[in-house]
Scaffold this active site. Sequence first.
Site, PDB file in Angstrom:
ATOM      1  N   CYS A 205      32.786   0.732  30.239  1.00  0.00           N
ATOM      2  CA  CYS A 205      32.847   1.730  31.138  1.00  0.00           C
ATOM      3  C   CYS A 205      34.339   2.019  31.363  1.00  0.00           C
ATOM      4  CB  CYS A 205      32.246   1.156  32.566  1.00  0.00           C
ATOM      5  SG  CYS A 205      30.392   0.914  32.188  1.00  0.00           S
TER       6      CYS A 205
HETATM    7  N1  NAD Z   1      27.430  -2.171  30.233  1.00  0.00           N
HETATM    8  C1  NAD Z   1      27.509  -1.644  31.214  1.00  0.00           C
HETATM    9  O1  NAD Z   1      27.973  -2.498  32.305  1.00  0.00           O
HETATM   10  C2  NAD Z   1      27.171  -0.331  31.513  1.00  0.00           C
HETATM   11  C3  NAD Z   1      27.117   0.090  32.968  1.00  0.00           C
HETATM   12  C4  NAD Z   1      26.801   1.400  33.297  1.00  0.00           C
HETATM   13  C5  NAD Z   1      26.685   2.481  32.034  1.00  0.00           C
HETATM   14  N2  NAD Z   1      26.863   2.019  30.864  1.00  0.00           N
HETATM   15  C6  NAD Z   1      26.560   2.916  29.941  1.00  0.00           C
HETATM   16  O2  NAD Z   1      25.147   2.700  29.444  1.00  0.00           O
HETATM   17  C7  NAD Z   1      25.254   3.139  27.880  1.00  0.00           C
HETATM   18  C8  NAD Z   1      24.858   1.884  27.106  1.00  0.00           C
HETATM   19  O3  NAD Z   1      25.923   0.777  27.293  1.00  0.00           O
HETATM   20  P1  NAD Z   1      25.297  -0.575  26.944  1.00  0.00           P
HETATM   21  O4  NAD Z   1      26.672  -1.274  27.513  1.00  0.00           O
HETATM   22  O5  NAD Z   1      24.128  -0.917  27.281  1.00  0.00           O
HETATM   23  O6  NAD Z   1      25.747  -0.372  25.331  1.00  0.00           O
HETATM   24  P2  NAD Z   1      25.259  -1.425  24.117  1.00  0.00           P
HETATM   25  O7  NAD Z   1      26.210  -1.548  22.853  1.00  0.00           O
HETATM   26  O8  NAD Z   1      24.984  -3.141  24.912  1.00  0.00           O
HETATM   27  O9  NAD Z   1      23.802  -1.208  23.894  1.00  0.00           O
HETATM   28  C9  NAD Z   1      23.291   0.031  23.229  1.00  0.00           C
HETATM   29  C10 NAD Z   1      22.490  -0.246  22.224  1.00  0.00           C
HETATM   30  O10 NAD Z   1      22.022   0.777  21.421  1.00  0.00           O
HETATM   31  C11 NAD Z   1      21.859   0.773  19.969  1.00  0.00           C
HETATM   32  N3  NAD Z   1      21.820   2.112  19.568  1.00  0.00           N
HETATM   33  C12 NAD Z   1      22.771   2.659  19.046  1.00  0.00           C
HETATM   34  N4  NAD Z   1      22.014   3.780  18.503  1.00  0.00           N
HETATM   35  C13 NAD Z   1      21.032   3.808  18.606  1.00  0.00           C
HETATM   36  C14 NAD Z   1      19.799   4.725  18.247  1.00  0.00           C
HETATM   37  N5  NAD Z   1      19.964   5.859  17.589  1.00  0.00           N
HETATM   38  N6  NAD Z   1      18.754   4.436  18.548  1.00  0.00           N
HETATM   39  C15 NAD Z   1      18.396   3.158  18.878  1.00  0.00           C
HETATM   40  N7  NAD Z   1      19.325   2.287  19.463  1.00  0.00           N
HETATM   41  C16 NAD Z   1      20.438   2.693  19.358  1.00  0.00           C
HETATM   42  C17 NAD Z   1      22.983  -0.286  19.835  1.00  0.00           C
HETATM   43  O11 NAD Z   1      22.571  -0.816  18.593  1.00  0.00           O
HETATM   44  C18 NAD Z   1      22.982  -1.072  21.097  1.00  0.00           C
HETATM   45  O12 NAD Z   1      22.479  -2.325  20.808  1.00  0.00           O
HETATM   46  C19 NAD Z   1      26.628   3.625  27.734  1.00  0.00           C
HETATM   47  O13 NAD Z   1      26.787   5.028  27.921  1.00  0.00           O
HETATM   48  C20 NAD Z   1      27.514   3.020  28.952  1.00  0.00           C
HETATM   49  O14 NAD Z   1      28.698   3.845  29.117  1.00  0.00           O
HETATM   50  C21 NAD Z   1      27.200   0.819  30.752  1.00  0.00           C
END
Ligand code: NAD
Length: 420
Positions: A263
């Site tokens: 983030c």
């Molecule tokens: N981690 C946090 O604390 C947090 C908090 C708030 C918001 N976010 C936001 O949420 C979103 C996801 O973050 P995250 O931390 O969960 O990421 P992450 O990398 O842990 O998980 C995302 C997953 O999506 C998968 N993926 C990618 N392309 C894909 C597709 N086309 N189809 C299916 N799966 C696919 C990846 O393999 C991955 O496992 C981001 O935009 C991030 O900024 C994250």
Amino acid sequence: MSVQQQSVVVGQGYVGLPVAMRAVDAGHVVTGVDLDQRRAHALAGGVSYVEDIPSAQVQRALESGRYRSLDSYESIGAWDVAVITVPTPLHESRPDLTFVEQSSASLARSLRPGATVILESTTYPGTTERLVVPILEAGSGLVAGSDFFVGYSPERIDPGNPVWGFVNTPKVVAGLDAASLVHVQGFYDGLVETTVPVSGLREAELTKLLENTFRHVNIALVNELAVFANELGVDVWESIDAAGTKPFGFMKFTPGPGVGGHCLPVDPSYLSWEVKRTLGKTFRFVELANDVNEHMPDHVVDRATSMLNDRSKSVRGSRIALVGLSYKKNSGDTREAPSARVIELLGALGADVVAVDPHVEDHRWPTGVERIAPKAAAFADVDLAIVLTDHDDVDLAMLRTVPTFDSRNVLSPSDDVVVL
Ligand SMILES: NC(=O)c1ccc[n+]([C@@H]2O[C@H](COP(=O)([O-])OP(=O)(O)OC[C@H]3O[C@@H](n4cnc5c(N)ncnc54)[C@H](O)[C@@H]3O)[C@@H](O)[C@H]2O)c1
């Protein structure tokens, strides 16, 4: 809204897996789709890699018959609601929405009239309406607003937070139009205690960027203050604690070795990029905060170098142990963690870098860094330790006999302990 709603959660990472598990608990039939085969197969086998979700919870979800984990979109079948939680990284300092585009295109193929698509990935204002909606329409032949519904709801998950979890953290929701908002809010009303509707998608998208930019800027403020306070010979931690007693108009942030995770190092740049692109202006607060926070690892290495110098040692040839590699306490998440830059800087100076972090799995362990045990004996030949992350289950008493630079203010200053 039917309790047997068919939901798809695209991306089963830090954000998507908690959404999927909560939806299962709420009675939905949930398909988690993640193109990362290792992750999808682990979940299908009942193994979680997200700290806040124990494997036992995934196993219960599988046993309920209302959760399945897929590594492709081929057999997702019909669904009522799809939530997109894919990464939104930066590529060469620009927003990279490839994952959002790809997942939207994949979902469009199984989009049916009456269904709802919600984007949760963090992104700049306008993404849902200008990028996601056209892809969904083109791939399905349907029209958003009349044939299907679209929403945006930012995720506020704080991994490892024992008080504020998915259910009790208020959730901001928005729809493309009034009907979409009803569907989006209805979905989350079944999952969380409080939903907070806002009038438009762009307001919801900006809400998330405001929250993270606020944090990023305030951390940069105390980081820069810490650097100057050290030079002025003032104890910044004591001042911050004292200021924190003010019951109004002040919010406490603490300095550290830099920011990390998905983030803070990324999201504010989505905002500044959009401001630059659309208005041609520089979002100065974001640029400044980026600059200050990105340079904190350099400050840590400078201070560590001074400690060695005071002991008539050079960085070159010294064995330096990093304590904690993840970007935050009690997490194994090393994405964008300041430890990577500290390792790079120390390596360039010729140090022999070793590290201890029981939370970081082998596949995320930095190459060229020896993993040592969290025991005093493992530190016997260490010249200097640097505390980067203070995990609760790592007993820092093991550092008792080692000169230590503490970037988290968890040790008492002494002849052998210098605090940031
Ligand atoms: N981690 C946090 O604390 C947090 C908090 C708030 C918001 N976010 C936001 O949420 C979103 C996801 O973050 P995250 O931390 O969960 O990421 P992450 O990398 O842990 O998980 C995302 C997953 O999506 C998968 N993926 C990618 N392309 C894909 C597709 N086309 N189809 C299916 N799966 C696919 C990846 O393999 C991955 O496992 C981001 O935009 C991030 O900024 C994250």
